[in-house]
Design a protein around this motif. Structure first.
Motif, mmCIF file in Angstrom:
data_model
loop_
_atom_site.group_PDB
_atom_site.id
_atom_site.type_symbol
_atom_site.label_atom_id
_atom_site.label_comp_id
_atom_site.label_asym_id
_atom_site.label_seq_id
_atom_site.Cartn_x
_atom_site.Cartn_y
_atom_site.Cartn_z
ATOM 1 N N GLN A 161 -35.309 -3.670 -2.712
ATOM 2 C CA GLN A 161 -33.863 -4.471 -3.222
ATOM 3 C C GLN A 161 -32.865 -4.130 -1.956
ATOM 4 N N ALA A 162 -33.060 -2.941 -1.309
ATOM 5 C CA ALA A 162 -32.472 -2.590 -0.121
ATOM 6 C C ALA A 162 -32.105 -3.610 0.872
ATOM 7 N N LEU A 163 -32.987 -4.388 1.031
ATOM 8 C CA LEU A 163 -32.928 -5.359 2.032
ATOM 9 C C LEU A 163 -31.719 -6.607 2.051
ATOM 10 N N ALA A 164 -31.617 -6.844 0.611
ATOM 11 C CA ALA A 164 -30.588 -7.742 0.378
ATOM 12 C C ALA A 164 -29.357 -6.939 0.592
ATOM 13 N N GLN A 165 -29.182 -5.599 0.468
ATOM 14 C CA GLN A 165 -27.994 -4.724 0.692
ATOM 15 C C GLN A 165 -27.522 -4.818 2.240
ATOM 16 N N LEU A 166 -28.674 -4.600 2.893
ATOM 17 C CA LEU A 166 -28.564 -4.534 4.416
ATOM 18 C C LEU A 166 -28.041 -5.873 4.950
ATOM 19 N N ARG A 167 -28.615 -6.841 4.438
ATOM 20 C CA ARG A 167 -28.320 -8.303 4.882
ATOM 21 C C ARG A 167 -26.581 -8.584 4.450
ATOM 22 N N THR A 168 -26.325 -8.257 3.466
ATOM 23 C CA THR A 168 -24.653 -8.280 3.114
ATOM 24 C C THR A 168 -24.139 -7.390 4.110
ATOM 25 N N LEU A 169 -24.495 -6.068 4.590
ATOM 26 C CA LEU A 169 -23.738 -5.321 5.360
ATOM 27 C C LEU A 169 -23.551 -6.005 6.633
ATOM 28 N N GLN A 170 -24.838 -6.579 7.153
ATOM 29 C CA GLN A 170 -24.882 -7.219 8.510
ATOM 30 C C GLN A 170 -23.823 -8.291 8.627
ATOM 31 N N ARG A 171 -23.697 -9.064 7.494
ATOM 32 C CA ARG A 171 -22.674 -10.129 7.506
ATOM 33 C C ARG A 171 -21.315 -9.586 7.388
ATOM 34 N N ALA A 172 -21.124 -8.417 6.696
ATOM 35 C CA ALA A 172 -19.896 -7.693 6.399
ATOM 36 C C ALA A 172 -19.523 -7.066 8.146
ATOM 37 N N LYS A 173 -20.470 -6.652 8.686
ATOM 38 C CA LYS A 173 -20.358 -6.327 10.172
ATOM 39 C C LYS A 173 -19.882 -7.283 11.069
ATOM 40 N N ARG A 174 -20.465 -8.621 10.951
ATOM 41 C CA ARG A 174 -20.023 -9.421 11.825
ATOM 42 C C ARG A 174 -18.589 -10.049 11.651
ATOM 43 N N LEU A 175 -18.024 -10.130 10.193
ATOM 44 C CA LEU A 175 -16.753 -10.653 9.989
ATOM 45 C C LEU A 175 -15.834 -9.392 10.352
ATOM 46 N N ALA A 176 -16.005 -8.084 10.371
ATOM 47 C CA ALA A 176 -15.359 -7.044 11.037
ATOM 48 C C ALA A 176 -15.067 -7.061 12.277
ATOM 49 N N LEU A 180 -11.439 -7.808 14.123
ATOM 50 C CA LEU A 180 -10.946 -6.842 14.948
ATOM 51 C C LEU A 180 -10.793 -7.471 16.485
ATOM 52 N N SER A 181 -11.619 -8.377 16.841
ATOM 53 C CA SER A 181 -11.472 -9.190 18.069
ATOM 54 C C SER A 181 -10.260 -10.029 18.296
ATOM 55 N N ALA A 182 -9.931 -10.653 17.083
ATOM 56 C CA ALA A 182 -8.964 -11.490 16.724
ATOM 57 C C ALA A 182 -7.525 -10.567 17.098
ATOM 58 N N PHE A 183 -7.793 -9.188 16.409
ATOM 59 C CA PHE A 183 -6.611 -8.392 16.585
ATOM 60 C C PHE A 183 -6.349 -7.980 18.003
#
Length: 242
Positions: A212-227, A231-234
């Motif tokens: 089930q950790a694979l789904a967590q890692l995919r969620t974190l990867q999406r969060a990383k792209r958004l972050a 920050l790039s916009a800032f």
């Protein structure tokens, strides 16, 4: 001499500032990754510190901050306030550490809010906790939030102290990577504590027993792209000045 110094723990956290600069070149420094570029008429130094307050302190000690116009701490953060969402930008009003609380520069904060309004960026102002360890569980985050901080990171205390010692205005801007309810225990099993990178063998071993950790890692990867996007916009708004 760099007029602006930007500190970030990981390579990907340095990229938003670097994208906003012109003429970026690698800085030749032993045991330290750094880059120089220009924002308008100002020279900017971007330094990758590694994760945690000890590595941040060591990196800050190698940089001469004399004559700098501002020191910026940036990267991702964990949300402590219940209403913070992934990708939200947090500008620290103060940094809470084990050795006390240090305020950030009020003038820079006011300029950030004005610049953010001009560019349609939403900024949340509040205290940030600097922790020596990852606050991975919701329970640990609730305990940290009880003292007042709305977000948590791992490098701010030595950086704000270094800026204060050099009498340089300090600014901390972070993008939320995980919310107060998110559990990040999986990262402790699979990532390198210095670089933050996933260790493939540890990942494979962990997934065998915890698919089930694979789904967590995919969620974190999406969060990383958004972050990264936020920050790039800032930094595009903050450093690309007329």
């Amino acid at each position: 001499m760099a007029r602006i110094v930007v500190f970030a723990a990981l390579g990907w956290e340095c990229q938003p500032a670097l994208r906003a600069l012109r003429g970026v070149r690698r800085e030749a420094r032993r045991d330290l990754h750094a880059w120089r570029g220009r924002a308008g008429r100002d020279e900017v130094l971007v330094v990758k510190t590694g994760m945690g307050p000890q590595r941040a302190a060591a990196a800050a000690a190698t940089v001469d901050l004399t004559g700098c116009m501002q020191v910026i701490s940036t990267g991702c953060a964990g949300g402590l306030a219940a209403d913070l969402q992934v990708g939200d930008l947090v500008v620290a009003s103060a940094v809470h550490g084990d050795d006390g609380v240090r305020d950030t520069d009020a003038t820079l904060r006011a300029r950030v809010l004005a610049r953010a309004a001009e560019h349609g960026l939403h900024i949340r102002i509040g205290a940030i906790r600097c922790s020596a360890t990852v606050l991975g569980s919701p329970a640990a985050k609730r305990a940290a939030a009880a003292a007042g901080p709305i977000a948590v990171e791992m490098e701010g205390t030595p950086l704000v102290a270094a800026a204060a010692a050099a009498a340089v205005p300090f600014l901390s801007v972070r993008a939320v990577l995980d919310t107060a309810d998110d559990d990040l225990a999986v990262l402790g099993h699979i990532s390198d504590p210095t670089s933050g990178r996933v260790r493939p063998l540890r990942l494979l071993s962990h997934l065998v027993g915890h698919p089930q950790a694979l789904a967590q890692l995919r969620t974190l990867q999406r969060a990383k792209r958004l972050a990264d996007d936020r920050l790039s916009a800032f930094f595009a708004a903050w450093l690309r000045q007329p």
